[in-house]
Design a protein around this motif. Sequence first.
Motif, short mmCIF file in Angstrom:
data_model
loop_
_atom_site.label_atom_id
_atom_site.label_comp_id
_atom_site.label_asym_id
_atom_site.label_seq_id
_atom_site.Cartn_x
_atom_site.Cartn_y
_atom_site.Cartn_z
N CYS A 1 81.25 16.03 113.95
CA CYS A 1 81.82 16.30 112.62
C CYS A 1 83.02 17.25 112.70
CB CYS A 1 80.74 16.90 111.71
SG CYS A 1 81.35 17.32 110.08
N THR A 2 84.10 16.88 112.03
CA THR A 2 85.31 17.72 112.01
C THR A 2 85.43 18.48 110.68
OG1 THR A 2 86.56 15.88 111.11
CG2 THR A 2 86.56 16.11 113.51
N ARG A 3 84.42 18.38 109.84
CA ARG A 3 84.39 19.04 108.53
C ARG A 3 85.58 18.62 107.65
NH1 ARG A 3 83.53 25.25 109.45
NH2 ARG A 3 84.37 24.99 111.51
N CYS B 1 83.33 12.64 103.53
CA CYS B 1 82.01 12.18 103.06
C CYS B 1 81.68 12.79 101.70
CB CYS B 1 80.93 12.48 104.07
SG CYS B 1 80.83 14.22 104.51
N CYS C 1 83.18 7.97 106.87
CA CYS C 1 83.40 9.02 107.87
C CYS C 1 84.28 8.50 109.01
CB CYS C 1 82.07 9.50 108.44
SG CYS C 1 82.29 10.64 109.82
N PRO C 2 85.43 9.10 109.22
CA PRO C 2 86.34 8.57 110.24
C PRO C 2 85.86 8.83 111.67
CG PRO C 2 87.29 10.53 109.20
CD PRO C 2 86.01 10.24 108.49
N ALA D 1 80.40 10.38 112.37
CA ALA D 1 79.48 11.53 112.47
C ALA D 1 78.35 11.45 111.46
CB ALA D 1 80.26 12.83 112.25
N MET D 2 78.49 10.59 110.45
CA MET D 2 77.42 10.44 109.46
C MET D 2 76.78 9.07 109.75
SD MET D 2 76.07 12.20 107.04
CE MET D 2 77.12 13.30 106.09
S1 SF4 Z 1 83.34 12.60 106.83
FE1 SF4 Z 1 82.38 12.75 108.81
S2 SF4 Z 1 83.65 14.19 109.97
FE2 SF4 Z 1 84.20 14.42 107.81
S3 SF4 Z 1 82.87 16.10 107.07
FE3 SF4 Z 1 81.78 14.21 106.66
S4 SF4 Z 1 80.49 13.87 108.45
FE4 SF4 Z 1 82.01 15.40 109.01
#
Ligand code: SF4
Length: 389
Positions: free
Chosen positions: A333-335, A339, A371-372, A375-376
């Motif tokens: 995850c890059t925050r 999402c 999510c690019p 990570a989800m």
């Molecule tokens: S979209 Fe993916 S990378 Fe971005 S915050 Fe959500 S889980 Fe993390």
Amino acid sequence: MMTGQKTNSKTAANSRVSIVRCGDYGREAVDAAVLQSLESTGGIGGVVRPGDSVLLKVNLLSPTGPEAAVTTHPAVVRAVAGAVLEAGGQPIIADAPGYLYAGGKSKALRKSGILEAAEQLGIRAVQFENMERPFIRTEVPGAEWMHEVMAARLALESDVIISLPKLKTHSGTWYTGAIKNMFGCVATRSRKQAHNLGVHEKFAGAVVDIFSAVKPALAVMDAVVGMEGEGPQHGRPRHTGLIMASRDCVALDSVASTLIGFNPLEILTVRNAAARGLGEGELDAIDIAGERLDDVSVDYEKPSGRQIDIHPWLMRVGSRFVKVEPSLVREECTRCEICMKSCPADAITMEPYPVIDRKACIECYCCSEMCPEGAMVVRKSRLARRLIR
Ligand code: SF4
Ligand code: SF4
């Protein structure tokens, strides 16, 4: 060689589906396959008259290259656009990428190769949301759920709409094709409204409402390389080697979903649209031209959110244990917050990584889809792994 398959006396000519082999995305191969598939379904001249404005509704889900098999391949788009030009039509290519949920400026048209294909032909490729007065409030006669939507002005004002879907599985709806492709013709607000109805039947009904509001006259499906597993974004490319076409999107989706190993009437969009008389969903009533379905079928890996084969009363008792939920892989995850911004139920907060309110979550999997980073992910509980087909 073309092999005629079955012709049923019940079959409406418009419910013919053509299946044509196309081994790769080389220009000659794709042009020939698209031309053949169009001729088998009555020819492009049957839907496009000289001077018609023609919207080519591609699948431009996210800013990814053609090799990822997320978006309609530019070679297919170019071939169909070329056929429209030959017929005297005025094509314009468009979609609103799913990443629009996150409010970002998408580079999807360029990354997908579709912009370059359009430039080569001297035609326009646009994102609906970047146009002047992009969406218009529109009533949907006969709607089940979406009695009014904000529909793309371009779709409403075009003389002809052609759906250009990619053959893919879908974590939430199991399959995405010609019907679901039209979901991109409405504004984010209407998409969220549809998702908030819930999953399964209600969402499928809402997708079909939108489809009925911007119903294509023709669909040409890119099934040269499709996507299996966790589609429509995080699955695996799967070579399938086909171009398919029909003037009936319901019939096309029925045939295409069968081809990859579903029972077409378990695809809720097909079932709903067929029940509402928007096309032919029964395989036996569809005239398949070209390759035999059995000869070209490819059993795709199914997405996690597939149907649970369990008796309803047992499901009521065991629903606490049979879970198919989005779950964060923190290391990936890059925050980026996409999402959170994508979630139609506002069930995600950033703390500072995404945290899901399980009570608010409607299990639509938009967060996973958008999510690019992948990570989800969609995870099944142990019991769900045993019960999901
Ligand atoms: S979209 Fe993916 S990378 Fe971005 S915050 Fe959500 S889980 Fe993390
Ligand atoms: S958390 Fe994910 S699956 Fe749950 S409602 Fe939000 S977007 Fe849908």
